[in-house]
Design an enzyme around this catalytic site. Sequence first.
Site, PDB file in Angstrom:
ATOM      1  N   HIS A 244      11.620 -33.483  57.797  1.00  0.00           N
ATOM      2  CA  HIS A 244      11.182 -33.983  56.495  1.00  0.00           C
ATOM      3  C   HIS A 244      11.711 -33.071  55.407  1.00  0.00           C
ATOM      4  O   HIS A 244      11.756 -31.853  55.578  1.00  0.00           O
ATOM      5  CB  HIS A 244       9.647 -34.044  56.430  1.00  0.00           C
ATOM      6  CG  HIS A 244       9.119 -34.877  55.308  1.00  0.00           C
ATOM      7  ND1 HIS A 244       8.972 -34.376  54.025  1.00  0.00           N
ATOM      8  CD2 HIS A 244       8.696 -36.166  55.261  1.00  0.00           C
ATOM      9  CE1 HIS A 244       8.485 -35.333  53.246  1.00  0.00           C
ATOM     10  NE2 HIS A 244       8.297 -36.419  53.961  1.00  0.00           N
TER      11      HIS A 244
ATOM     12  N   ASP B 172       7.125 -41.348  59.299  1.00  0.00           N
ATOM     13  CA  ASP B 172       7.919 -42.576  59.244  1.00  0.00           C
ATOM     14  C   ASP B 172       8.301 -43.059  60.639  1.00  0.00           C
ATOM     15  O   ASP B 172       8.366 -44.264  60.892  1.00  0.00           O
ATOM     16  CB  ASP B 172       9.180 -42.346  58.406  1.00  0.00           C
ATOM     17  CG  ASP B 172       8.860 -41.978  56.971  1.00  0.00           C
ATOM     18  OD1 ASP B 172       8.081 -42.719  56.349  1.00  0.00           O
ATOM     19  OD2 ASP B 172       9.363 -40.953  56.483  1.00  0.00           O
TER      20      ASP B 172
END
Length: 431
Positions: free
Chosen positions: A308, A366
């Site tokens: 991330h 995600d």
Amino acid sequence: MAEHTKSAKLTIDGKDYELPIFSPSAGPDVIDIRKLYAQAGVFTYDPGFTSTAACDSTITFIDGDKGELLHRGYSIDELASKSHYLEVCYLLLYGELPSPAQLEDFESRVTNHTMIHEQMINFFRGFRRDAHPMAVMVGVVGAMSAFYHDSTDINDPWQREVASIRLIAKMPTVAAMAYKYSVGQPFVYPRNELDYASNFLRMCFAVPAEDYEVNPILSRAMDRIFTLHADHEQNASTSTVRLASSSSANPFACIAAGIACLWGPAHGGANQACLEMLNEIGTPDRIPEFIARAKDKNDPFRLMGFGHRVYKNFDPRATVMKESADEVLELLGVENNPILQVAKELEAAALADPYFTEKKLFPNVDFYSGIILEAMGFPTSMFTPIFAVARTVGWISQWKEQISDPQLKIGRPRQLYQGSTRRPYQDIENR
């Protein structure tokens, strides 16, 4: 803003300038440069605003190094495991967790505003059948200001409150209708006896010929997806909402601007990109090939859904989302879905590979949310609209905070101009 106790000295052409330094309740100190141009005649240069604080906020705090995400001081993992979406909405909007009576009142107000104006259905019919649901949402949410005139005055606290409730309540209905329109099925109206997540699932998957019985495991997983995406500090779409809001635009226009920004694949499309990668891999036997490509510095391929930009250690939202993913896959199975088989085996392969663990490229929120939505039966085109439903409360909370900020000014970033300087106009016959 808090009083500053420290200052920084900036020297330009031999002249010193003193800049106040503010210390936040959490996070790095902030140098105040608001008077720099007036005093020294220079701007700062910060493409992407990655080193610039554009506002004060008390809503959300992220520590990317620690892997920490706090809403009003409460950790996201604790909220996702102990709370539920509408309670988190209350927390974000009003600053504190609600009492039982406050929560009951808030949930009732949201539930009783889930219907949309019947004439708005005409907007859906104006889109092509193959229109992307996000295109539909940008248009329909922006058009809400034409139907709800009694909640567009940003200077009226009550109208701001009504607009906030309406947007949180109606966004799932709009997203579900966008989905139904895209698959050519009749719209399904909301039901007041269902909770927020269950209502959304039913509006998406029920048909007139056969009702949809909401499984509590799926409803809980959807509620967690909403909770884990509710707000994420000053990201691109939130900053877009704040910038639009700084011009005194009405709340529906501001949220439509946020949806438009979220549509970008570099922002809200991450879980869709993850599923597209899993489709590209295709079958579990090809995983070693793609793992090798991800390690190859000369290959542009990278594993989507791993690592991330903000979280340098781990994504605190991913742990809770993994629990939901495991529950959903156990309920629905992966045997007949090769994409989900690829996802489970890719997760295991990456977590067992020192290359990824040493670089802290762990599966993020995600990756797991994409798996859950795929298992539920949502097409990838609906992933970002669902993200928009979840993030609406964050956008509204940030919008409300900015509206009441006495330091509010219209957003006006500066530039480092590199174009031509003044030059004379040439008549066309002389060019």
